[in-house]
Motif scaffolding. Sequence first.
Motif: not given
Length: 322
Positions: A58-72, A31-37, A1-6
């Motif tokens: 994410v990628n045109q699919k609704a998500v209901l979990k905040a802890n989804i890990v994002l990909k490039s 996901l939630d950390k990314y959007i917040t920052e 997990m990347n904990n540095s500021t985005i």
Amino acid sequence: MNNSTILPEKCTQFNGLYKWTVQKQAVNSRLDKYITEQTNIFSRSFVQKMILQGNVSVNQKAVLKANIVLKSGDTIIMQTPIPYKPTIDDIKIANERIDIVYEHEDFFIINKPAGILVHKVPGVNNQVTIVDWLLNYGLVSYALHDNVRPGIVHRLDKNTSGLMIIAKNPYGHAYLAKLFQDRLIQKKYVAIVQGITPPEGSIDFYIGRDPITKSRMAASRVKRDHTFRTALTHFKTVASNNSISLVEASPVTGRTHQIRIHLQAIGHPLLGDTLYHVADAMFTRHALHASALSFTFHDQLVCVASALPDDLNQACLYYNLN
């Protein structure tokens, strides 16, 4: 997990809809950390609420979990409530309640009435704010933070009345921000609290976000975790009668809800403060007023005072706090 500021990435925003494409530096972020920052205007709890309500995809699919890990390359879309646009009549009504009590070429000081937000906050889209008033009347000549908070160098809670400094231009903003950072602006507040307070004292509890109720702050004698920050409030009792006290508080630091949570922590919550105490039939808001400001702007000493508004003055008469 990347904990540095985005680092902020390019964002498309239209009528409450936000869209991002995740870049390499944000890979493995939540996901939630990314959007917040990325937005820097929404709290993490608000973003999590948007996710749980199905307002994020994410990628045109609704998500209901905040802890989804994002990909490039992931495409994120968040739909928020469309911001309220106040009418001219709404702003004129607010203008009748806001007084400019001191003016300088680089800043001015207003007497903010209780019940008016300083700026828009997530989830509240139907109220005129101080920023709306500033923009409508052309009282500031610049904007920061993507036009979200022009002129704002410090805040008062919605239901706190009293003195507030507004910067007119970038120079005034930078100079005042430095004064606040260096704690060279002396602030005094008047509060009506439960109980008989000591003649004077200082409160130095750490302040951080309440781990259970995110809208509340918490005070602690010890630093619970890295989110708890040092805080210092001096106070003295002006008058007491029948288990009610009138207190003058001078915060040295400027933490969220500092005076409210500090006084509550020593057993003297503000009357009318439904967040940290209980409702009171006499008050439609917490009994707190920013009564005085003093600072030096270059070589000019600025000292401004504000009398208690009618509701708090009536409460003092009722409780015989003379």
